[in-house]
Design a protein around this motif. Structure first.
Motif, PDB file in Angstrom:
ATOM      1  N   HIS A 171       6.634  -3.512   9.716  1.00 30.81           N
ATOM      2  CA  HIS A 171       6.371  -3.134   7.978  1.00 30.81           C
ATOM      3  C   HIS A 171       6.559  -1.317   8.565  1.00 30.81           C
ATOM      4  CE1 HIS A 171       2.570  -5.448   6.289  1.00 30.81           C
ATOM      5  NE2 HIS A 171       3.711  -6.085   6.380  1.00 30.81           N
ATOM      6  N   SER A 172       6.754  -0.571   9.141  1.00 27.65           N
ATOM      7  CA  SER A 172       6.879   0.542   9.545  1.00 27.65           C
ATOM      8  C   SER A 172       8.057   1.101  10.456  1.00 27.65           C
ATOM      9  CB  SER A 172       5.331   1.401   9.954  1.00 27.65           C
ATOM     10  OG  SER A 172       4.986   1.119  11.388  1.00 27.65           O
ATOM     11  N   THR A 208      12.729   2.567   9.401  1.00 26.29           N
ATOM     12  CA  THR A 208      12.396   3.720   8.823  1.00 26.29           C
ATOM     13  C   THR A 208      14.020   4.235   8.815  1.00 26.29           C
ATOM     14  OG1 THR A 208      12.989   4.956  11.118  1.00 26.29           O
ATOM     15  CG2 THR A 208      10.622   4.753  10.273  1.00 26.29           C
ATOM     16  N   LYS A 222       6.848  -0.106  -0.787  1.00 21.38           N
ATOM     17  CA  LYS A 222       6.147   1.306  -0.762  1.00 21.38           C
ATOM     18  C   LYS A 222       6.860   2.410   0.247  1.00 21.38           C
ATOM     19  CE  LYS A 222       1.358   3.369  -1.476  1.00 21.38           C
ATOM     20  NZ  LYS A 222       0.055   2.657  -1.170  1.00 21.38           N
ATOM     21  N   SER A 223       7.090   2.411   1.094  1.00 17.68           N
ATOM     22  CA  SER A 223       7.488   2.898   2.201  1.00 17.68           C
ATOM     23  C   SER A 223       8.820   3.255   2.076  1.00 17.68           C
ATOM     24  CB  SER A 223       7.397   2.424   3.293  1.00 17.68           C
ATOM     25  OG  SER A 223       5.791   2.462   3.584  1.00 17.68           O
ATOM     26  N   PHE A 224       9.647   2.522   2.171  1.00 15.59           N
ATOM     27  CA  PHE A 224      11.775   3.010   2.160  1.00 15.59           C
ATOM     28  C   PHE A 224      12.019   2.952   0.298  1.00 15.59           C
ATOM     29  CE2 PHE A 224       9.206   1.305   5.670  1.00 15.59           C
ATOM     30  CZ  PHE A 224       9.543   2.383   6.795  1.00 15.59           C
ATOM     31  N   ALA A 227       4.669  -3.688   1.501  1.00 17.12           N
ATOM     32  CA  ALA A 227       4.736  -2.709   2.279  1.00 17.12           C
ATOM     33  C   ALA A 227       5.913  -1.457   2.314  1.00 17.12           C
ATOM     34  CB  ALA A 227       3.662  -3.134   3.446  1.00 17.12           C
TER      35      ALA A 227
END
Length: 296
Positions: free
Chosen positions: A101-102, A105, A129-131, A126
């Motif tokens: 998920h992380s 970037t 929501k993050s990107f 995930a």
């Protein structure tokens, strides 16, 4: 009418009740009938400048490995049991698994993401929501899981959902839904012998041509589909279409009972993928991500 890949049994949709929420169309259609091109939704910077891009013929990769590649493939096969144990143990230790998920970037509002094997939507939720990528396309062949994804993302117009998976051919199977809410369902477990839920898959190359891939680049494709990763990667490599994907993330399920020659196929995929991409993270035989070589 369709025939089971593993058993050779001929099935009819009339044989089964629609116990997983399938409609008559699900039994009759491949799913590709619903696929629409994304070209107009992709930012100009990722689009091809060729007006005839939809007819583009990709340079075919040499299907034969070089002497060096054969040596590396042989070494990969020799070490696969040890490397599988090492990669699996490391990936599932603590919170390491969430690298899937992380890690990405580079994603942003201009990005297009393909998620092959949406399952319960954990990965999609995930990453979104993050990107907040500009377009997120999910394929999920199990109707109950697909319906849950429709509900989960009903208020997000950037998400497109398709109720089929990808493989080498257009096929239909009947499977039993396995795991926690269906997350371990696979045709490669011997699970297509008289199950109760329909599972449709479509030809990988046909799907990506239809959705317009020859005319634009994709920031990320992430593939987690209980064994179908092998056929998808092989199709993308053999078609030459692999170059349209800037980043490629995939899981590997080498121990599934009816998956043919997983060690040989995984190791050959590695060697061919090295020609155009480089590893950005890797837990061998478990999860890994590759970045196209021209991207810094």
């Amino acid at each position: 009418m369709f025939r089971s890949r593993n058993t050779g049994i001929l099935y009819s949709s009339l044989t089964y009740q629609q116990s997983c929420g399938e409609t008559d169309d699900d039994f009759q259609l491949s799913g590709l009938e619903t696929v629409k091109t994304l070209i107009e939704k992709v930012p100009t910077k990722f689009r091809s400048k060729e007006s005839s891009c939809s007819q583009k013929n990709f340079p075919k990769l040499n299907d034969r490995l070089t002497v060096e590649e054969i040596g590396q493939k042989t070494e990969c096969i020799r070490n696969w049991i040890k490397d599988h144990r090492k990669g699996n143990d490391a990936f599932w230790a603590g919170n390491t698994q969430y690298i899937r998920h992380s890690h990405h970037t580079y994603l942003n509002k201009d990005s297009t993401v393909f998620d092959i094997g949406g399952n319960k939507g954990e990965d999609a939720e995930a990453v979104i929501k993050s990107f907040n990528p500009g377009a997120y396309i999910i394929l999920e062949p199990i109707k109950t899981l697909f319906s849950n994804l429709v509900t989960m993302f009903k208020n997000n117009d950037k998400v497109t959902l398709y109720n089929f998976g990808l493989a080498r051919k257009n096929e239909k199977f009947y499977v039993n839904v396995l795991g926690h809410g269906g997350d371990a369902t696979s045709i490669f477990t011997g699970n297509d012998n008289g199950g109760s839920c329909l599972l449709r898959v479509a030809n990988t190359t046909q799907f990506f041509v239809q959705v317009g891939i020859p005319c634009y680049e994709v920031d990320l494709i992430t593939i987690n589909c209980e064994g179908c990763e092998f056929e998808i990667m092989e199709e993308l490599l053999s078609s030459g279409m692999i170059v349209q994907f800037r980043h490629i993330q995939f899981a590997t399920h080498p121990t599934l009972k009816h998956l043919k020659n997983p060690a040989q196929r995984y190791c050959e995929i590695q060697e061919k993928l090295k020609r155009t991409h480089k590893v950005s993270y890797q837990y061998k035989w478990c999860w890994e991500s590759w970045t196209r070589k021209d991207i810094v």
